[in-house]
Every structure is written in structure tokens, then in C-alpha cells.
Scaffold this motif. Sequence first.
Motif, short mmCIF file in Angstrom:
data_model
loop_
_atom_site.label_atom_id
_atom_site.label_comp_id
_atom_site.label_asym_id
_atom_site.label_seq_id
_atom_site.Cartn_x
_atom_site.Cartn_y
_atom_site.Cartn_z
N ALA A 196 5.65 -5.22 -2.37
CA ALA A 196 6.03 -4.22 -1.36
C ALA A 196 4.80 -3.62 -0.69
O ALA A 196 4.91 -3.05 0.40
N ILE A 197 3.64 -3.74 -1.30
CA ILE A 197 2.43 -3.19 -0.70
C ILE A 197 2.18 -3.76 0.68
O ILE A 197 1.66 -3.07 1.58
N PHE A 198 2.55 -5.01 0.90
CA PHE A 198 2.29 -5.64 2.19
C PHE A 198 3.23 -5.14 3.29
O PHE A 198 2.97 -5.36 4.47
N GLY A 199 4.30 -4.48 2.88
CA GLY A 199 5.21 -3.91 3.88
C GLY A 199 4.91 -2.47 4.21
O GLY A 199 5.55 -1.88 5.09
N ARG A 204 3.46 9.07 1.75
CA ARG A 204 3.28 10.13 0.75
C ARG A 204 4.33 10.05 -0.35
O ARG A 204 4.07 10.40 -1.51
N ALA A 205 5.53 9.59 0.02
CA ALA A 205 6.62 9.46 -0.96
C ALA A 205 6.31 8.41 -2.02
O ALA A 205 6.94 8.37 -3.08
N LEU A 206 5.31 7.56 -1.76
CA LEU A 206 4.91 6.53 -2.71
C LEU A 206 3.92 7.03 -3.75
O LEU A 206 3.60 6.31 -4.71
N ASP A 207 3.42 8.25 -3.58
CA ASP A 207 2.41 8.79 -4.50
C ASP A 207 2.91 8.71 -5.94
O ASP A 207 4.04 9.12 -6.26
N GLY A 208 2.04 8.18 -6.81
CA GLY A 208 2.38 8.11 -8.23
C GLY A 208 3.15 6.87 -8.63
O GLY A 208 3.27 6.57 -9.81
N THR A 209 3.67 6.13 -7.65
CA THR A 209 4.39 4.90 -7.96
C THR A 209 3.39 3.75 -8.04
O THR A 209 2.25 3.87 -7.58
N PRO A 210 3.78 2.60 -8.63
CA PRO A 210 2.87 1.44 -8.66
C PRO A 210 2.38 1.03 -7.28
O PRO A 210 1.19 0.72 -7.11
N VAL A 211 3.27 1.07 -6.27
CA VAL A 211 2.85 0.70 -4.92
C VAL A 211 1.92 1.76 -4.34
O VAL A 211 0.94 1.44 -3.67
N GLY A 212 2.20 3.04 -4.64
CA GLY A 212 1.33 4.11 -4.18
C GLY A 212 -0.08 3.98 -4.76
O GLY A 212 -1.08 4.25 -4.06
N LYS A 213 -0.18 3.54 -6.01
CA LYS A 213 -1.49 3.33 -6.62
C LYS A 213 -2.23 2.18 -5.94
O LYS A 213 -3.46 2.21 -5.78
N LEU A 214 -1.47 1.17 -5.51
CA LEU A 214 -2.10 0.06 -4.78
C LEU A 214 -2.60 0.54 -3.42
O LEU A 214 -3.65 0.10 -2.95
#
Length: 347
Positions: free
Chosen positions: A125-128, A329-339
Motif C-alpha cells: 500500500a505504500i506505493f499508493g 496523517r491517518a497512517l501515523d503509527g501503522t506499518p504503512v505510516g512507518k514506511l
Amino acid sequence: MPTQGSSRAVYSFVAGFAVALFLATAGFALVLKARVSGNAGGAFGAAGRTLTLAHALEPTHPVHLAMERMAERVEELSDGNLRFTVYDSGQLGAETDLLEQLQGGSLDITKVSTSPLESFVPEMAIFGVPYVFRDHDHFWRVLESPLGLRLLSAGDDANVHGLCYYDAGARSFYTVSKPALTPADLRGQAIRVQKSKTAMDMVEAMGGLPTPIAWGELYSALQQRMVDGAENNPPSLHSSRHYEVARHYVLNEHTRTPDIVLIAASTWKTLSEEERRIIQQAARESTTFQRALWKEKSAESMAALEEAGVKIYPVDPKPFIDAVQPMIRALDGTPVGKLVDEIGKIP
């Protein structure tokens, strides 16, 4: 009445025939066993091993040409002991079908966009995530970094092991009735996206109405105004002929979702260290080849779109970047947010 000698001759003939039949049958069984051992798609034998590679793109596409180059290099590097059989143009199924075959172990190698992968390889999902890469060069620095290499193995538990990335350019919006020069222009507009939660969240954050539609159905959907627009790279806009209906192309370049060459992890495990080394080297070389072809194809496609009268709008991406900040910002703390954080630290 047969003599004792003739009876012995008949017996010897029958016995000999039975032995020959047994050996032939056993030999066939051994060959058959050799062909199906290890993995469903691959084959073993005196002449070496053959792996099946399939994708859904046409023979002139840079991806197909790169995969043909990879197949050639594998055969050269292995002295003919390892080969790929390449099926193009969806001969073995559409991209989703091929991905399912790969997961099931009936196909050895395929190519998919990273977007459909995110449903069972969450890291993809990081690429999206929009604007996570600063530009084209930063994108490739990330892919060639330890982080990029780590992501190639992220799907091993789902039986999909990444070999390399191919360039698929930057995705931008194209629309039917008016250009989407800012997020405000997307408000209330139905925009086709891939079947990807991240892509849907992005369009929604920009004010549009995300609408997943199969690629093969998109031309008629645009023509019949089932959707108001879509988003993709220049070669895809041109080769699909969507520009015949959607005449506005805004170069906001919101995402860079690469293609990824996958091998079934079950196949990968059966390969020797030398076979893995050969395939990995051939894959790396094919990436360099594909990137050069993609650059040429993108330039040709942009020229063809301009010649066809498509209105092309270079724009400042800042309004689009600002619009998606709540999503990021909603991704903060998630695996994708860390990426996202890791990518931001790569110069």
C-alpha cells in the motif's frame, strides 16, 4: 499342436514384451514425476528446467520486451539448463487471474502492478500513498535501497516473492468534460481507480468519488459517462485509446506505482542457489533495459497525445499535496505510516 520348443519361444517373447512394457511404463512415470516435482509450473529433465512466465500485456510493451530479455539472459547464464517460456497478451488469463495462479502454484512468474497486491501484502500500500516520492529519481533511489529490497520479500508468506521492479511512470488524472486542475475540480466527479483501498482513499481525500472499474471496461464507462475520469500514466492513456473520450490530461503526478515481477515463493524455494543467482541477475539487467524502454515510450506517448489534440495541463501539485495530508496523517503509527517515515529519510 505346438512343440515344447515353440512354447518356450512364445513364453520368452511374452515375458520379454512384459518386461519391456514395464520398463517403458516405469520410465514414463519417472519422467512425469520429474516434470511435476518441485512446483506445478516448472519442469525438470535431462535438458534442464523450464519455468512458465505469463503476463497480460501486448508484445510491443516495454514490460514484455524486458521479460523476453530476462528469459534470454537466464538461458545464456545457465548454458541452456534453465529456461523461461513466456506467454504474453493474457494468453493464460488477465492480471488478477495470473496472480491467483501464481499464489496457487500453477504459474511460476508474472508481472502485476503493486496496487492489487496490497489486499494480501499490506506493505504494498505504500506505493499508493500520494506524493510519498519527491520525484522520479527519489522513487528509484527508494526502490534500490535496502527498504525497496525488503519489500520484494514482503509477500513470501502469500507465495509471491518479488524479483525486481519495472517503471510504470507517474499517474495523473484524465477527465471527459473539464480538467481537474485542482482538487476542487474533482468534487462530485466519479473517478475510476484500481481495486485498491489506498487509491480510493486518495481520490476521496481530493474530493472525488472513487469508482473501481475493470481496466477492460473503462473505455465504455468513460464513453457512457458512468465515470467522469480516471488516472494513469501517458503510455496507458495512449495505448488504451481513452484519450478519444477523455480529452483533458492534468499532470499532477500523484502516485508512482511500479510494476513488480513476481515468482511463486514455492518455486523460489525449489531453486538451487546458483539458479536463484542467475534469475536475480537476469531480473536486475531486465530492469535497466525496461526503464530505458519506458522512458522512450513515455515520450512517444506524450507526443502522440498532443498530436491527437488532447489538452495537456502541467500544474503545481501543491493543492493536491495539501488535500491528501489528512489521509497521510491517518497512517501515523501503522506499518504503512512507518514506511512513509522511512522513505522521507532517504535523500
